[in-house]
Scaffold this active site. Structure first.
Site, PDB file in Angstrom:
ATOM      1  CD1 TRP A 138      -2.719   1.519   0.431  1.00 16.79           C
ATOM      2  CD2 TRP A 138      -2.065   1.895   2.539  1.00 16.79           C
ATOM      3  NE1 TRP A 138      -3.473   2.549   0.924  1.00 16.79           N
ATOM      4  CE2 TRP A 138      -3.096   2.797   2.211  1.00 16.79           C
ATOM      5  CE3 TRP A 138      -1.510   1.945   3.815  1.00 16.79           C
ATOM      6  CZ2 TRP A 138      -3.568   3.743   3.115  1.00 16.79           C
ATOM      7  CZ3 TRP A 138      -1.986   2.879   4.711  1.00 16.79           C
ATOM      8  CH2 TRP A 138      -3.001   3.767   4.364  1.00 16.79           C
ATOM      9  CG  ASP A 220      -1.702  -2.068   7.605  1.00 19.37           C
ATOM     10  OD1 ASP A 220      -2.803  -1.942   8.182  1.00 19.37           O
ATOM     11  OD2 ASP A 220      -1.408  -1.444   6.565  1.00 19.37           O
ATOM     12  CE  LYS A 256     -10.063  -0.109   3.130  1.00 18.76           C
ATOM     13  NZ  LYS A 256      -9.577   0.335   1.862  1.00 18.76           N
TER      14      LYS A 256
HETATM   15  N1  PMP Z   1      -3.435  -0.394   5.364  1.00 17.16           N
HETATM   16  C1  PMP Z   1      -3.784  -0.913   4.189  1.00 17.16           C
HETATM   17  C2  PMP Z   1      -3.021  -2.075   3.662  1.00 17.16           C
HETATM   18  C3  PMP Z   1      -4.858  -0.370   3.474  1.00 17.16           C
HETATM   19  O1  PMP Z   1      -5.183  -0.890   2.295  1.00 17.16           O
HETATM   20  C4  PMP Z   1      -5.560   0.718   4.020  1.00 17.16           C
HETATM   21  C5  PMP Z   1      -6.722   1.345   3.310  1.00 17.16           C
HETATM   22  N2  PMP Z   1      -6.638   1.442   1.956  1.00 17.16           N
HETATM   23  C6  PMP Z   1      -5.146   1.218   5.247  1.00 17.16           C
HETATM   24  C7  PMP Z   1      -4.085   0.634   5.902  1.00 17.16           C
HETATM   25  C8  PMP Z   1      -5.775   2.435   5.894  1.00 17.16           C
HETATM   26  O2  PMP Z   1      -7.071   2.333   6.206  1.00 17.16           O
HETATM   27  P1  PMP Z   1      -7.911   3.559   6.733  1.00 17.16           P
HETATM   28  O3  PMP Z   1      -8.728   4.032   5.605  1.00 17.16           O
HETATM   29  O4  PMP Z   1      -8.705   2.993   7.853  1.00 17.16           O
HETATM   30  O5  PMP Z   1      -6.970   4.611   7.227  1.00 17.16           O
END
Ligand code: PMP
Length: 410
Positions: A138, A220, A256
């Site tokens: 990410w 994460d 999510k």
């Molecule tokens: N880590 C990963 C691997 C993600 O894909 C995401 C969201 N795209 C996040 C963290 C962050 O999530 P949030 O929208 O809750 O900040």
């Protein structure tokens, strides 16, 4: 002349730019496979029924008010969220060496954790500690750790493009050669963007090297429930590391699995060796939160806490999560079947082998460009697609377009 006339224009964030381009595209058959959010088979955002129900409960509860929460957040939220990650019967929780910080989304949990590690882990204010992130990952991982002051952010091998699967030997090799005490950011499940997780046996090998070489696991966990549809299964790796005696950080996102993207609900679970260490760590985390956002918002945390601590609501939520996970699985199976029936060159097994919201299709940047420009199908340049962008109505069009892109563009 503005004081800011020398400020350079920053490049837009790729995934949000893609969505903006999609919105502006007048084509009636356009498809957005870029956005990292769940969509129904009608292509619409989904407010989970259990969330709607709890929202009403909160709105009607006159005992609630808008006073500040504690700096570390809503206690019931923090404990129930940690329990979700570590398990109802977690020995670490019983031993009172687990604590948590309510954060602004998973991003906030990564941020607060990174700020703490830079200040207090492996030597005070040690900006030189290497932080390893998977290749690919990410994209925000790099930025969040760099912005917390870490100067040495390195990639570790993860994805084998040839076999379209995990590069386990490359990963283990990078663990073996990393300096002791390096931080490794590990995706707890449903790796973004590859949709490829280590098996339990592979996690055991990873944990063995990390323990022997004193490497720090920072999990994460942004997709618990989304990988398999089962919350327990998706937390296996985190729980295994804790069972092996690691002190971990685990950044949890409820964006999510609760569909609470804009409420910014996250939790940083901390597992320490003992209660005394935990208290010292939490006291410093509190200082960091105080200077960052002072104290967190309540709505999302209340929604999650009430749901997780009320047995009937918890069951209902599990059903909602399964609905989302099952729709993704169905779209995977259908996309693969359609590509196979079209005789699209290449292997497409990975579409169903990968898990979670995303699929790393293996389409190259030129093929992606063809899909965007010629077909109005929006996806990330890496070839990552959000399976939830597929619906029973657009899947034929998407499969035929991928077929065209693969056969016409090399
Ligand atoms: N880590 C990963 C691997 C993600 O894909 C995401 C969201 N795209 C996040 C963290 C962050 O999530 P949030 O929208 O809750 O900040």
């Amino acid at each position: 002349m503005s004081l800011f006339s020398d400020v350079p224009l920053a490049a837009p964030v790729a995934v949000f730019k893609l969505t903006a381009d999609f919105r502006e595209d007048p084509a009636p058959n356009k498809v957005n496979l870029g956005v990292g959010a769940y969509r129904t088979d009608e292509g619409k955002p989904w407010v989970l029924p259990v969330v709607r129900k709890v929202e009403k409960m909160i709105a009607e509860d006159d005992s609630l008010n808008h006073e500040y929460l504690p700096i570390l957040g809503l206690p019931e939220f923090r404990s129930s969220a940690s329990k979700l990650a570590l398990g109802e019967d977690s020995p670490a929780i019983k031993e009172k060496r687990v604590g948590a910080v309510q954060c602004l989304g998973g991003t906030g949990a990564l941020k607060i954790g990174a700020e703490f590690l830079r200040r207090w882990y492996n030597g005070n204010n040690n900006t030189k500690t290497p932080v390893y992130v998977s290749t690919p990952t990410w994209e925000n991982h790099n930025g969040v750790f760099a912005n917390a002051g870490f100067e040495d952010i390195r990639p570790y091998k993860y994805w084998d493009a040839q076999k379209r699967g995990l590069d386990l030997s490359g990963f283990l090799g990078d663990l073996e050669s990393a300096p002791e005490h390096s931080v490794f950011v590990l995706h707890a499940c449903a790796h973004n963007p590859t949709g490829t997780d280590p098996t339990q046996d592979e996690w055991k090998q990873i944990a063995e090297v990390m323990k022997r070489r004193s490497l720090y696991p920072f999990f994460d966990s942004a997709y618990q429930g989304f990988a398999s549809g089962n919350l327990e299964k998706d937390a296996w790796a985190v729980r295994f590391f804790v069972s092996q005696g690691f002190e971990i950080f685990c950044a949890q996102s409820f964006s999510k699995n609760f569909g609470l993207y804009n409420e910014r609900v996250g939790n940083l679970t901390v597992v320490a060796k003992d209660g005394d260490s935990l208290n010292r760590v939490l006291s410093q985390l509190e200082k960091i939160v105080r200077i960052t956002w002072s104290n967190p918002p309540s709505q999302g945390a209340r929604l999650v806490a009430i749901t997780l601590t009320t047995p009937e609501l918890f069951d209902e939520w599990k059903g909602n999560v399964k609905t989302m996970a099952d729709r993704v699985l169905l779209m995977r199976a259908e996309l693969k079947a359609k590509l196979l029936s079209l005789g699209t060159p290449g292997t497409w097994e990975h579409i169903t082998q990968q898990i979670g919201m995303f699929s790393f299709t293996g389409l190259n940047p030129k093929q992606v460009e063809y899909l965007v420009k010629e077909k109005h199908i929006y996806l990330m340049a890496s070839g990552r697609i959000n399976m939830c962008g597929l619906t029973t109505k657009n899947i034929d069009y998407v499969a035929e377009s991928i077929h065209e892109a693969v056969t016409r563009v090399q």
